[in-house]
Design a protein around this motif. Sequence first.
Motif, PDB file in Angstrom:
ATOM      1  N   ALA A  47       0.834  -1.202   0.000  1.00 62.00           N
ATOM      2  CA  ALA A  47       0.000   0.000   0.000  1.00 62.00           C
ATOM      3  C   ALA A  47       0.867   1.250   0.000  1.00 62.00           C
ATOM      4  O   ALA A  47       0.534   2.238  -0.660  1.00 62.00           O
ATOM      5  CB  ALA A  47      -0.926  -0.006   1.212  1.00 62.00           C
ATOM      6  N   ALA A  48       1.986   1.224   0.708  1.00 64.95           N
ATOM      7  CA  ALA A  48       2.862   2.390   0.760  1.00 64.95           C
ATOM      8  C   ALA A  48       3.446   2.690  -0.607  1.00 64.95           C
ATOM      9  O   ALA A  48       3.503   3.848  -1.026  1.00 64.95           O
ATOM     10  CB  ALA A  48       3.979   2.160   1.775  1.00 64.95           C
ATOM     11  N   VAL A  49       3.857   1.666  -1.331  1.00 65.23           N
ATOM     12  CA  VAL A  49       4.440   1.876  -2.660  1.00 65.23           C
ATOM     13  C   VAL A  49       3.401   2.457  -3.607  1.00 65.23           C
ATOM     14  O   VAL A  49       3.651   3.464  -4.283  1.00 65.23           O
ATOM     15  CB  VAL A  49       5.008   0.554  -3.208  1.00 65.23           C
ATOM     16  CG1 VAL A  49       5.399   0.701  -4.668  1.00 65.23           C
ATOM     17  CG2 VAL A  49       6.188   0.095  -2.379  1.00 65.23           C
ATOM     18  N   PHE A  50       2.234   1.855  -3.663  1.00 58.71           N
ATOM     19  CA  PHE A  50       1.225   2.313  -4.615  1.00 58.71           C
ATOM     20  C   PHE A  50       0.640   3.664  -4.228  1.00 58.71           C
ATOM     21  O   PHE A  50       0.371   4.499  -5.101  1.00 58.71           O
ATOM     22  CB  PHE A  50       0.122   1.260  -4.773  1.00 58.71           C
ATOM     23  CG  PHE A  50       0.623   0.006  -5.423  1.00 58.71           C
ATOM     24  CD1 PHE A  50       1.112   0.032  -6.712  1.00 58.71           C
ATOM     25  CD2 PHE A  50       0.628  -1.189  -4.739  1.00 58.71           C
ATOM     26  CE1 PHE A  50       1.580  -1.120  -7.318  1.00 58.71           C
ATOM     27  CE2 PHE A  50       1.094  -2.345  -5.328  1.00 58.71           C
ATOM     28  CZ  PHE A  50       1.582  -2.317  -6.629  1.00 58.71           C
ATOM     29  N   ASN A  51       0.443   3.911  -2.933  1.00 55.94           N
ATOM     30  CA  ASN A  51      -0.074   5.211  -2.508  1.00 55.94           C
ATOM     31  C   ASN A  51       0.940   6.321  -2.770  1.00 55.94           C
ATOM     32  O   ASN A  51       0.573   7.423  -3.173  1.00 55.94           O
ATOM     33  CB  ASN A  51      -0.454   5.195  -1.027  1.00 55.94           C
ATOM     34  CG  ASN A  51      -1.792   4.541  -0.799  1.00 55.94           C
ATOM     35  OD1 ASN A  51      -2.605   4.444  -1.701  1.00 55.94           O
ATOM     36  ND2 ASN A  51      -2.017   4.104   0.420  1.00 55.94           N
ATOM     37  N   THR A  52       2.218   6.036  -2.537  1.00 58.98           N
ATOM     38  CA  THR A  52       3.249   7.036  -2.812  1.00 58.98           C
ATOM     39  C   THR A  52       3.288   7.361  -4.295  1.00 58.98           C
ATOM     40  O   THR A  52       3.382   8.532  -4.680  1.00 58.98           O
ATOM     41  CB  THR A  52       4.617   6.524  -2.338  1.00 58.98           C
ATOM     42  OG1 THR A  52       4.533   6.223  -0.941  1.00 58.98           O
ATOM     43  CG2 THR A  52       5.695   7.552  -2.576  1.00 58.98           C
ATOM     44  N   PHE A  53       3.215   6.362  -5.146  1.00 57.22           N
ATOM     45  CA  PHE A  53       3.221   6.596  -6.594  1.00 57.22           C
ATOM     46  C   PHE A  53       1.992   7.405  -7.007  1.00 57.22           C
ATOM     47  O   PHE A  53       2.097   8.371  -7.762  1.00 57.22           O
ATOM     48  CB  PHE A  53       3.251   5.260  -7.335  1.00 57.22           C
ATOM     49  CG  PHE A  53       3.132   5.406  -8.817  1.00 57.22           C
ATOM     50  CD1 PHE A  53       4.189   5.902  -9.557  1.00 57.22           C
ATOM     51  CD2 PHE A  53       1.959   5.079  -9.467  1.00 57.22           C
ATOM     52  CE1 PHE A  53       4.078   6.053 -10.926  1.00 57.22           C
ATOM     53  CE2 PHE A  53       1.833   5.229 -10.832  1.00 57.22           C
ATOM     54  CZ  PHE A  53       2.900   5.711 -11.567  1.00 57.22           C
ATOM     55  N   ARG A  54       0.835   7.046  -6.499  1.00 61.57           N
ATOM     56  CA  ARG A  54      -0.399   7.739  -6.868  1.00 61.57           C
ATOM     57  C   ARG A  54      -0.373   9.194  -6.423  1.00 61.57           C
ATOM     58  O   ARG A  54      -0.695  10.109  -7.187  1.00 61.57           O
ATOM     59  CB  ARG A  54      -1.601   7.025  -6.238  1.00 61.57           C
ATOM     60  CG  ARG A  54      -2.950   7.683  -6.525  1.00 61.57           C
ATOM     61  CD  ARG A  54      -4.096   6.953  -5.841  1.00 61.57           C
ATOM     62  NE  ARG A  54      -3.891   6.746  -4.420  1.00 61.57           N
ATOM     63  CZ  ARG A  54      -4.180   7.641  -3.487  1.00 61.57           C
ATOM     64  NH1 ARG A  54      -4.666   8.813  -3.808  1.00 61.57           N
ATOM     65  NH2 ARG A  54      -3.970   7.365  -2.215  1.00 61.57           N
ATOM     66  N   ARG A  55       0.049   9.449  -5.203  1.00 62.11           N
ATOM     67  CA  ARG A  55       0.084  10.820  -4.692  1.00 62.11           C
ATOM     68  C   ARG A  55       1.140  11.660  -5.402  1.00 62.11           C
ATOM     69  O   ARG A  55       0.926  12.841  -5.672  1.00 62.11           O
ATOM     70  CB  ARG A  55       0.334  10.822  -3.193  1.00 62.11           C
ATOM     71  CG  ARG A  55      -0.847  10.298  -2.412  1.00 62.11           C
ATOM     72  CD  ARG A  55      -0.556  10.282  -0.936  1.00 62.11           C
ATOM     73  NE  ARG A  55      -1.718   9.809  -0.197  1.00 62.11           N
ATOM     74  CZ  ARG A  55      -1.743   9.675   1.107  1.00 62.11           C
ATOM     75  NH1 ARG A  55      -0.678   9.968   1.814  1.00 62.11           N
ATOM     76  NH2 ARG A  55      -2.819   9.238   1.712  1.00 62.11           N
TER      77      ARG A  55
END
Length: 96
Positions: A47-55
Amino acid sequence: MVGKANPKIGVWAGPLGNPGTPIPQKGIIAFSLSPNRQRILAGTAGAAVFNTFRRSRQQLLYVAPPFVIAYTAMNWAIERNEYLNSKPGREAEGEE
Protein backbone atom coordinates in the motif's frame (compact mmCIF):
# COMPACT_ATOMS: atom_id res chain seq x y z
CA MET A 1 -29.01 3.26 51.86
CA VAL A 2 -26.00 2.05 49.91
CA GLY A 3 -26.57 -1.29 48.23
CA LYS A 4 -30.22 -1.71 49.18
CA ALA A 5 -32.48 -2.86 46.39
CA ASN A 6 -35.56 -0.83 45.55
CA PRO A 7 -37.87 -2.59 43.12
CA LYS A 8 -38.78 0.68 41.37
CA ILE A 9 -35.34 2.25 40.87
CA GLY A 10 -32.94 -0.65 41.36
CA VAL A 11 -29.75 -0.43 43.43
CA TRP A 12 -28.33 2.93 44.45
CA ALA A 13 -24.59 2.81 43.89
CA GLY A 14 -23.64 5.89 45.93
CA PRO A 15 -22.45 9.37 44.92
CA LEU A 16 -20.49 9.98 41.72
CA GLY A 17 -16.91 8.83 42.07
CA ASN A 18 -17.59 6.89 45.22
CA PRO A 19 -19.78 3.92 44.40
CA GLY A 20 -21.03 2.13 47.45
CA THR A 21 -21.18 -1.37 46.01
CA PRO A 22 -19.92 -2.80 42.77
CA ILE A 23 -22.87 -3.36 40.46
CA PRO A 24 -22.37 -6.01 37.83
CA GLN A 25 -22.43 -4.47 34.34
CA LYS A 26 -24.97 -5.76 31.88
CA GLY A 27 -24.82 -5.50 28.12
CA ILE A 28 -21.07 -4.83 27.89
CA ILE A 29 -19.27 -7.35 25.74
CA ALA A 30 -15.51 -7.37 25.21
CA PHE A 31 -13.80 -9.16 22.38
CA SER A 32 -10.09 -9.79 22.19
CA LEU A 33 -7.65 -11.28 19.75
CA SER A 34 -4.55 -13.17 20.70
CA PRO A 35 -1.37 -11.13 20.09
CA ASN A 36 0.15 -13.87 17.94
CA ARG A 37 -2.88 -13.79 15.63
CA GLN A 38 -2.72 -10.08 14.88
CA ARG A 39 -1.12 -8.88 11.67
CA ILE A 40 -0.35 -5.28 12.52
CA LEU A 41 1.57 -4.45 9.34
CA ALA A 42 -0.49 -6.57 6.96
CA GLY A 43 -0.46 -5.00 3.51
CA THR A 44 1.41 -1.82 4.47
CA ALA A 45 4.45 -2.39 2.23
CA GLY A 46 2.42 -2.76 -0.95
CA ALA A 47 0.00 0.00 0.00
CA ALA A 48 2.86 2.39 0.76
CA VAL A 49 4.44 1.88 -2.66
CA PHE A 50 1.23 2.31 -4.62
CA ASN A 51 -0.07 5.21 -2.51
CA THR A 52 3.25 7.04 -2.81
CA PHE A 53 3.22 6.60 -6.59
CA ARG A 54 -0.40 7.74 -6.87
CA ARG A 55 0.08 10.82 -4.69
CA SER A 56 3.33 11.80 -6.40
CA ARG A 57 1.74 11.48 -9.83
CA GLN A 58 -1.14 13.73 -8.77
CA GLN A 59 1.23 16.44 -7.50
CA LEU A 60 3.66 16.34 -10.44
CA LEU A 61 2.20 19.33 -12.29
CA TYR A 62 2.36 21.45 -9.13
CA VAL A 63 5.97 20.59 -8.29
CA ALA A 64 7.78 20.05 -11.61
CA PRO A 65 7.39 23.50 -13.29
CA PRO A 66 8.96 25.47 -10.39
CA PHE A 67 11.85 23.00 -10.28
CA VAL A 68 12.40 23.28 -14.03
CA ILE A 69 12.31 27.08 -13.85
CA ALA A 70 14.70 27.15 -10.87
CA TYR A 71 17.10 24.71 -12.57
CA THR A 72 17.09 26.75 -15.78
CA ALA A 73 17.70 30.02 -13.90
CA MET A 74 20.51 28.52 -11.83
CA ASN A 75 22.16 26.97 -14.90
CA TRP A 76 22.01 30.32 -16.71
CA ALA A 77 23.48 32.13 -13.69
CA ILE A 78 26.36 29.65 -13.36
CA GLU A 79 27.20 29.88 -17.07
CA ARG A 80 26.96 33.70 -17.00
CA ASN A 81 29.21 33.85 -13.92
CA GLU A 82 31.79 31.60 -15.56
CA TYR A 83 31.68 33.72 -18.72
CA LEU A 84 32.07 37.02 -16.84
CA ASN A 85 35.01 35.65 -14.86
CA SER A 86 36.76 34.42 -18.01
CA LYS A 87 39.15 36.43 -20.17
CA PRO A 88 36.66 37.04 -23.04
CA GLY A 89 33.95 38.00 -20.56
CA ARG A 90 36.14 40.59 -18.87
CA GLU A 91 37.09 42.07 -22.21
CA ALA A 92 33.44 42.22 -23.30
CA GLU A 93 32.38 44.04 -20.11
CA GLY A 94 35.26 46.50 -20.38
CA GLU A 95 37.25 45.53 -17.27
CA GLU A 96 40.99 45.33 -17.44
